[in-house]
Structure formats: C-alpha cells, structure tokens
Design a protein around this motif. Structure first.
Motif, PDB file in Angstrom:
ATOM      1  N   THR A   1       0.736  -1.108   0.154  1.00  0.00           N
ATOM      2  CA  THR A   1       0.102  -0.011   0.067  1.00  0.00           C
ATOM      3  C   THR A   1       0.988   1.191   0.202  1.00  0.00           C
ATOM      4  O   THR A   1       2.166   1.289   0.268  1.00  0.00           O
ATOM      5  CB  THR A   1      -0.987  -0.120   1.319  1.00  0.00           C
ATOM      6  N   LYS A   2       0.235   2.278  -0.234  1.00  0.00           N
ATOM      7  CA  LYS A   2       0.956   3.690  -0.473  1.00  0.00           C
ATOM      8  C   LYS A   2       1.662   4.032   1.158  1.00  0.00           C
ATOM      9  O   LYS A   2       2.636   4.731   1.106  1.00  0.00           O
ATOM     10  CB  LYS A   2      -0.054   4.775  -0.495  1.00  0.00           C
ATOM     11  N   ASP A   3       0.986   3.799   2.178  1.00  0.00           N
ATOM     12  CA  ASP A   3       1.808   3.921   3.367  1.00  0.00           C
ATOM     13  C   ASP A   3       2.726   3.026   3.699  1.00  0.00           C
ATOM     14  O   ASP A   3       3.425   3.062   4.911  1.00  0.00           O
ATOM     15  CB  ASP A   3       0.569   4.092   4.715  1.00  0.00           C
TER      16      ASP A   3
ATOM     17  N   ASN B   1      -0.146  -3.030  -7.556  1.00  0.00           N
ATOM     18  CA  ASN B   1       0.560  -2.632  -6.223  1.00  0.00           C
ATOM     19  C   ASN B   1       1.147  -3.768  -5.630  1.00  0.00           C
ATOM     20  O   ASN B   1       2.118  -3.453  -4.830  1.00  0.00           O
ATOM     21  CB  ASN B   1      -0.469  -1.578  -5.354  1.00  0.00           C
TER      22      ASN B   1
ATOM     23  N   GLU C   1      11.438   2.707   0.128  1.00  0.00           N
ATOM     24  CA  GLU C   1      11.514   4.235  -0.785  1.00  0.00           C
ATOM     25  C   GLU C   1      12.074   5.109  -0.273  1.00  0.00           C
ATOM     26  O   GLU C   1      13.021   5.692  -0.753  1.00  0.00           O
ATOM     27  CB  GLU C   1       9.959   4.347  -1.230  1.00  0.00           C
TER      28      GLU C   1
ATOM     29  N   LYS D   1       5.070  -4.190  -6.152  1.00  0.00           N
ATOM     30  CA  LYS D   1       5.798  -3.295  -5.171  1.00  0.00           C
ATOM     31  C   LYS D   1       6.459  -4.198  -4.125  1.00  0.00           C
ATOM     32  O   LYS D   1       7.623  -3.615  -3.618  1.00  0.00           O
ATOM     33  CB  LYS D   1       5.070  -2.222  -4.644  1.00  0.00           C
TER      34      LYS D   1
ATOM     35  N   LEU E   1       6.197   2.615   3.094  1.00  0.00           N
ATOM     36  CA  LEU E   1       7.104   3.436   2.378  1.00  0.00           C
ATOM     37  C   LEU E   1       8.555   3.210   2.874  1.00  0.00           C
ATOM     38  O   LEU E   1       9.398   4.423   2.834  1.00  0.00           O
ATOM     39  CB  LEU E   1       6.835   4.802   2.477  1.00  0.00           C
TER      40      LEU E   1
END
Length: 422
Positions: A72-74, A113, A79, A116, A76
């Motif tokens: 998910t986007k959170d 996603n 990254e 990722k 991180l």
C-alpha cells in the motif's frame, strides 16, 4: 556493533498493536553480543522516517527496520531508505515470481501494487520470506549495515532467526560462530541472583554472562564465541557448571523452557497424573498446562470452585473447616488438593485459593495466596504467598509458583527433571 531498532507504522503509535518485534529482535541481538541502545517508533510518514534514519545513523552502525514493506501507499520504508541513501530500487525476480504464483494458485487477480512488494534496494543481500510476500534485505553503506524486515511477526521472526541472524553472526566473528545458552531460574530475585554470581559477572570475558528478569523469572544468558560449534559449547558448558555450583538449586530449565512446559515435561516423563481444584485462578492453572503439547498424558481434569458453597458441594470440604479457617487458608488449600486428587484418582492434586484483588475479603489482604499440593497418600503440603500487583498478574504468578513448588517437591522425591545443557 551497536544497533538501533526502528519500527515503522502509525498503528504502533496509535496503540492499535504492540511492538513485540522490537523485543524479539533485541533478544536475538543480545545472543550475538550486539548492543541495542535505542528503540524508535515512527509513523507512516516519509519525512519523519528520514529524520529518524538520520538520528539512528548518528548513534548506531546497525539499523534494523521493521514494517513498511507491503503493497500500500503507506508502506514506504524501502522507498524512503533508497532516497536517503541515493540507491535505486529494482525487482527481485524470485520474489516477484512467488507473488505472481501466489495469486495464480488462488485464482485471484494480482493488482499492480502487489508488485511493489518485490522491490529491493539495488545491491542488497536478500532475506527470503517463507511466510509472506515481501522479502527482507541487508544493505551495507559506509561501514553501516541496514536490515529491512517485514512487520507481521509471523514473517519477521523466522526471517530474522534463520536468514538475518546467521549472516550477522558471520559478519561479527569472521567466519566463526557465536552460541548462546539460557539458564532459567525461579524462586530467586534478580538482585539476589546477581549477588550470588557477582564474581563470575566481574570476571567474564568469553563466554559472557548476562542477567535478565522477566515476569517474575530470572535468566542468565551465557554466550560464547569460537571457531567451531563444539568449541563454543565446551566454553558454555564450563561456565554453566560454575553458575550451577552457586545457584543451581533455583534453576528449573534452559533456553525456551517455561515453568509450565517443564512441569508438564516432568509429569509426563515420570508417568504422573494431575488434577486441580481452583478458586482464585479459576481454571488458569489447567489452562496454562493445556497449552503444552502432550499434557493429555498427565492432566486428567479438575474443577473451578470459586464460591465457598462450591467448595462444599463439589469437593466435599466441610462447612466447619471453612467457618473455622476461612476459604483463604492453608487448611482450605490442603483440603482442596486432597479432595480433587481422590475425586479424579490422580497422583497429584492441586488446590489454589486466595485473594487476587483489587479488594480484600475474608479478612485477608490482597495478594494472599495459598497453594496446596497433595502427592499420592502423603499429607498435603501448603505454601503461603504474599503477592503484590494487579489482579491478573497475581493469578498468573500463583500459577507459576505452583509449578515451581510442585517441581521442587517432585525432585525431593527422586523424580527426574532434566535441565542439562544438552
């Protein structure tokens, strides 16, 4: 090597989950002789995470991250680390293939996603994830080591223990090995134990000896460095013998043993059966025993007699005894132990009664616990505890003390309890 553990996840800060990963990793690092001076928790925010990384780099040469490797986007973590270190991300083809096969086998569409999760820091050493999707990794940069681990404990714990830990041991010992042995004690406080073995602690070199207290128990971790496993074990065995000569009477087990597991082991190994009548613990003693595989060969059954009337009705304890001595008394605990042993036809009967709190009754202060142990046709033995703590803490400690005293009594009668280093 000095380490910092950096857990990533807003749910940790919100109190929605407990950071058990930090405790696990710290315990594993202590076996390697790696110092952990800081635990840091940061939410799912790239800016704050990068700030936390900068702080960690100023005081640690090993930084271990947990969490933030998901789809998910959170998620991180990698990254943010890649941007901070100026390293690119690339796909690990083995991990990507595994993820694709996971969805194909279940007939479910794989969203973009999920790819990722297969991204890794370019140039990192992969830590295989056999219990999830996202691989972990070890990355070295400017004499500093970064280890990235997934957040779910069911993924993190085996990954660290079987993938990361051996690699760290090799880094520390130039190809040699580091071995640890944990000695577990009960019935002696941390301060008293430390006094008894102070000379050993003061003189330690290799092996090292580290005391640790947890949940009313005390452990000593003996860690040796050597070129071979056999040499390390010989060093450990010699140090263990020194310690046992001083405080061996309080040792009940080793390594992953617990008071409950050793009690069950002792019962099963000696073909002994047990039953219990419980008041303040309300079945907790039997519940704790039942968590240990193989207990069915020893635990026959028991009853919860919380109220005085239940003790009279279901155990046959006389009302006169209760009126004279009260339900929180050695006489009541002994009667409970004898009654349950006869009722279930077991070798051992346990009676537990007391005042767990938070308010007192029966004219007894909170924390008063009586334990009765009846073995075969012998006169029951009773033990009085004066515990301090929260209600459920007192109940659990009563269970642990019951196991402690039971093992002691059985050892006195010649029953075996194997706590050898092997």
């Amino acid at each position: 090597m000095n380490a910092e553990i950096l857990a990533v996840g807003s749910e940790l800060l919100l109190g929605q989950i407990t950071n058990t990963n930090a405790r696990f990793i710290s315990n594993q690092l202590s076996e390697l002789g790696i110092n952990v001076f800081y635990h840091t928790v940061v939410g799912d925010n790239a800016k704050r995470l990068e700030q936390a990384i900068e702080v960690a780099e100023s005081r640690a040469d090993l930084i271990i991250f947990s969490g933030g490797l998901g789809p998910t986007k959170d998620d991180l973590t990698k990254e943010t680390i890649a941007r901070h270190l100026g390293v690119s991300l690339e796909f690990d083809e083995v991990a990507l293939t595994y993820i694709e096969q996971f969805f194909a086998k279940r007939g479910r569409p794989m969203t973009e996603n999920n790819r990722k999760q297969a991204l890794i820091l370019a140039g990192s050493e992969i830590l295989a994830n056999y219990h999830g999707m996202a691989p972990g990794m070890i990355f070295k940069n400017n004499n500093r080591t970064y280890i990235l681990l997934p957040g779910p404990p069911k993924e993190l714990e085996p990954m660290f223990q079987f993938e990361a830990k051996p690699k760290l041991a090799a880094m520390l010992n130039d190809g040699g090995i580091i071995a640890s042995h944990v000695m577990r004690f009960y019935g002696i406080g941390e301060a008293e134990l430390e006094v008894q073995v102070q000379d050993i602690l003061d003189a330690q070199t290799n092996p090292t000896v580290a005391p640790l207290a947890s949940d009313g128990e005390v452990t000593l971790r003996v860690t040796a460095k050597a070129e071979t496993e056999q040499q390390a074990q010989q060093l450990i065995a010699a140090k263990v013998a020194e310690i046992q000569a001083l405080v061996g009477d309080y040792q009940y087990g080793v390594d992953d043993d617990s008071l409950v597991s050793k009690t069950v082991e002792m019962l099963v190994d000696n073909n002994l059966t047990i039953s219990a009548a419980e008041s303040l613990t309300a079945g907790l003693f039997q519940s704790e025993l039942a968590e240990i595989p193989g207990v069915g060969n020893a635990l026959i059954g028991g009853v919860v007699t919380y109220a005085a009337e239940a003790k009279v009705k279901h155990l046959g304890i006389s009302q006169e005894l209760i009126d004279t001595h009260g339900v929180v008394s050695g006489e009541c605990a002994a009667a409970m132990a004898s009654a349950i042993r006869k009722q279930f036809g077991t070798n051992i009967g346990i009676g537990l009664t007391g005042e767990a709190g938070p308010t007192a009754h029966d004219h007894q202060p909170v924390g008063t616990v009586w334990i009765g142990i009846a073995i075969n046709d012998e006169e029951p033995l009773t033990y009085l505890l004066h515990l301090s703590g929260m209600r459920n803490t007192n109940r659990l400690r009563a269970v642990k003390f019951t196991c402690h005293y039971l093992m002691q009594r059985l050892e006195e009668r010649g029953y075996t309890n194997d706590i050898n280093i092997e």
